[in-house]
Design a protein around this motif. Structure first.
Motif, short mmCIF file in Angstrom:
data_model
loop_
_atom_site.label_atom_id
_atom_site.label_comp_id
_atom_site.label_asym_id
_atom_site.label_seq_id
_atom_site.Cartn_x
_atom_site.Cartn_y
_atom_site.Cartn_z
N ILE A 1 -78.03 1.80 7.31
CA ILE A 1 -76.75 1.70 8.02
C ILE A 1 -75.97 3.01 7.87
N SER A 2 -75.96 3.56 6.64
CA SER A 2 -75.25 4.81 6.40
C SER A 2 -75.85 5.95 7.21
N ALA A 3 -77.19 6.02 7.25
CA ALA A 3 -77.87 7.09 7.98
C ALA A 3 -77.59 6.99 9.48
N ILE A 4 -77.67 5.78 10.02
CA ILE A 4 -77.48 5.60 11.47
C ILE A 4 -76.02 5.83 11.85
N LEU A 5 -75.09 5.18 11.14
CA LEU A 5 -73.67 5.34 11.46
C LEU A 5 -73.21 6.78 11.20
N GLY A 6 -73.74 7.38 10.12
CA GLY A 6 -73.39 8.77 9.83
C GLY A 6 -73.88 9.71 10.91
N THR A 7 -75.07 9.44 11.43
CA THR A 7 -75.61 10.26 12.52
C THR A 7 -74.75 10.14 13.77
N PHE A 8 -74.33 8.91 14.10
CA PHE A 8 -73.45 8.72 15.26
C PHE A 8 -72.10 9.41 15.04
N ALA A 9 -71.59 9.36 13.79
CA ALA A 9 -70.31 10.01 13.49
C ALA A 9 -70.42 11.52 13.71
N LEU A 10 -71.54 12.11 13.28
CA LEU A 10 -71.75 13.54 13.50
C LEU A 10 -71.94 13.85 14.98
N ALA A 11 -72.59 12.92 15.70
CA ALA A 11 -72.83 13.14 17.13
C ALA A 11 -71.52 13.16 17.93
N MET A 12 -70.48 12.50 17.41
CA MET A 12 -69.17 12.54 18.04
C MET A 12 -68.48 13.88 17.83
#
Length: 482
Positions: free
Chosen positions: A253-264
């Motif tokens: 969850i941290s990896a996926i949500l963190g990746t989306f946060a960086l993608a923003m």
């Protein structure tokens, strides 16, 4: 007797507590940053999921079985190898654990100095404009100071490292939460648009992808550190697997949500558009992330400064621990007296292995100086990240080797917890994780940059050769005494 058992059971930790401890040990913000950079933004998500499912979960469950089998052993991986494979192999396991920290130590000095520059100036322009030679000499000076510090037997930095590590963990989680809230709080900011086409989440299977897989292996490794806590959990046979599954879920969850946060925040085309862009992002990405977050919340560089100084404390305290702790594990083991020359076992009046520290000075100091020829300071940091990813996972090989040996001689050992009762599946998991780790480390050596390739090849060869030579020197010394 029954009352005493109930009291001891009451003192044991709950399985979610162990999962949280393991999460803060294994995972960090830098893992998300590196995955996003090396695997072309959101294309890393599929790779994260596969890595957790087919590597991290069986790895963690193997650690649980080894920890339950050798619950009284205090030497960790070396003790497991000693019990399953014998003392000579245990020496090589201890040597590997120590040797891979040579590169890690160099990266802590470099990372700490960069964090300090961000913490003082709020930017990296002056630091990166400084000639690499001067940067590396300053890094060497800091490294030598902390080697002296470690030789004094001062250990209070272990507590400081724990505090810094906890604060970094909290800030990493807060970054994800605050980044997702930012568009609501400040809708006028310039956020990146995420493409939800499913192809945008699948890897680009090219040379760069396969030579970077060691980054993911490096990111999810290290859960053997929690093995001493297997039997501090209530009903470990039932609850330890629950802890590992919860850990895997939290990390995914941290990896996926963190990746989306960086993608923003970051356009992947600008992050890895060229080798120079990638090096710049790997070196400065975490600081840019918190700097941008401060902009979104109209807080200036507040979050940047908090992150930078937490990182300064964390990097330098970890530097001291990495100089001292692996050396004590290697030279303080039973195998040290049989395979390591007596001169390296010498302690000073503070109880530090002084000649061992000198060996670290020569090896890590030499690696720091040789990078003075690199034209750009950002490339130094990126090189060390890549070199760490191909050397640090080598210590995981001994976990899998010990597990395979344990399962090959199953009747000799009593384990209250087993990953699986299926012998074939257990062995297959051990061999799979061993060969995947080895393959990723070997393939990860490749780099299109000649100097980086040179370092990636030469560093393991020197460390391996030294590990093989020391027992021969010890053997000659013993013959002279006869």
């Amino acid at each position: 007797m029954e009352a005493e058992l109930k009291q001891n059971q009451a003192k044991k930790m709950l399985w979610p507590t162990l999962a949280m401890m393991a999460f803060s040990t294994v995972w960090g913000f830098g893992n998300i940053i590196n995955g996003y950079g090396y695997f072309d933004g959101t294309h890393v998500i599929f790779s994260w999921i596969i890595m957790f499912a087919l590597y991290f979960v069986p790895y963690a469950l193997m650690v649980g079985e080894l920890g339950s089998t050798f619950k009284k052993a205090e030497g960790g991986v070396s003790s497991w190898v000693n019990a399953t494979m014998g003392p000579r192999w245990a020496y090589y396991a201890g040597w590997t654990y120590w040797a891979v920290h040579i590169v890690y130590i160099s990266s802590k000095g470099t990372g700490g100095l960069r964090a300090m520059a961000w913490g003082i100036w709020g930017s990296i322009d002056k630091f990166d404009a400084t000639p690499t030679l001067w940067i590396q000499l300053a890094t060497l000076a800091i490294f030598l100071f902390f080697c002296w510090f470690a030789s004094r037997g001062i250990s209070f930095l272990k507590t400081l490292a724990t505090i810094a590590g906890t604060s970094m963990f909290i800030m990493s989680i807060l970054f994800i939460i605050m980044m997702f809230a930012a568009p609501t709080i400040n809708p006028n900011s310039n956020f990146q648009t995420i493409s939800w086409n499913w192809k945008n989440f699948l890897p680009n299977f090219n040379i760069s992808y396969f030579t970077s897989l060691s980054i993911l292996i490096f990111s999810v490794g290290g859960c053997e550190k929690i093995s001493p806590y297997v039997f501090k959990v209530k009903d470990p046979a039932k609850n330890f697997p629950k802890s590992m599954i919860l850990l895997a879920i939290m990390v995914i969850i941290s990896a996926i949500l963190g990746t989306f946060a960086l993608a923003m925040m970051f356009d992947p085309r600008k992050v890895s558009g060229s080798s120079a862009d990638l090096a710049n992002y790997i070196s400065n990405g975490p600081y840019w992330a918190f700097q941008n977050l401060g902009t979104y919340y109209h807080a200036g560089n507040l979050f940047l400064y908090l992150y930078a100084w937490c990182n300064v404390i964390g990097q330098f305290s970890t530097l001291v621990i990495s100089i001292d702790a692996p050396l004590r594990m290697l030279l303080g083991s039973k195998e040290a007296h049989d395979f390591i020359p007596s001169s390296l076992l010498k302690k000073n009046r503070h109880g530090a292995y002084i000649n061992g520290i000198w060996m670290i000075v020569i090896l890590s100091g030499g690696l720091t100086l040789i990078q003075a020829v690199v034209p750009d300071a950002t490339q130094v940091m990126e090189q060390l990240v890549k070199l760490n990813s191909t050397t640090m996972p080598l210590r995981y090989l001994w976990v899998f080797a010990a597990y395979i040996a344990l399962r090959n001689d199953r009747n000799k050992f009593n384990s209250e917890y087993q990953m699986t009762k299926n012998q074939w599946l257990a062995k297959l998991s051990g061999y799979w994780c061993f060969f995947l780790t080895a393959a990723c480390c070997i393939v990860g050596i490749y780099s299109p940059d000649p100097f980086t390739l040179f370092l990636n090849i030469l560093t393991p060869i020197i460390l391996l050769a030294l590990g093989l030579i020391l027992p021969l020197i010890k053997k000659r010394q013993d013959k002279k005494l006869i």
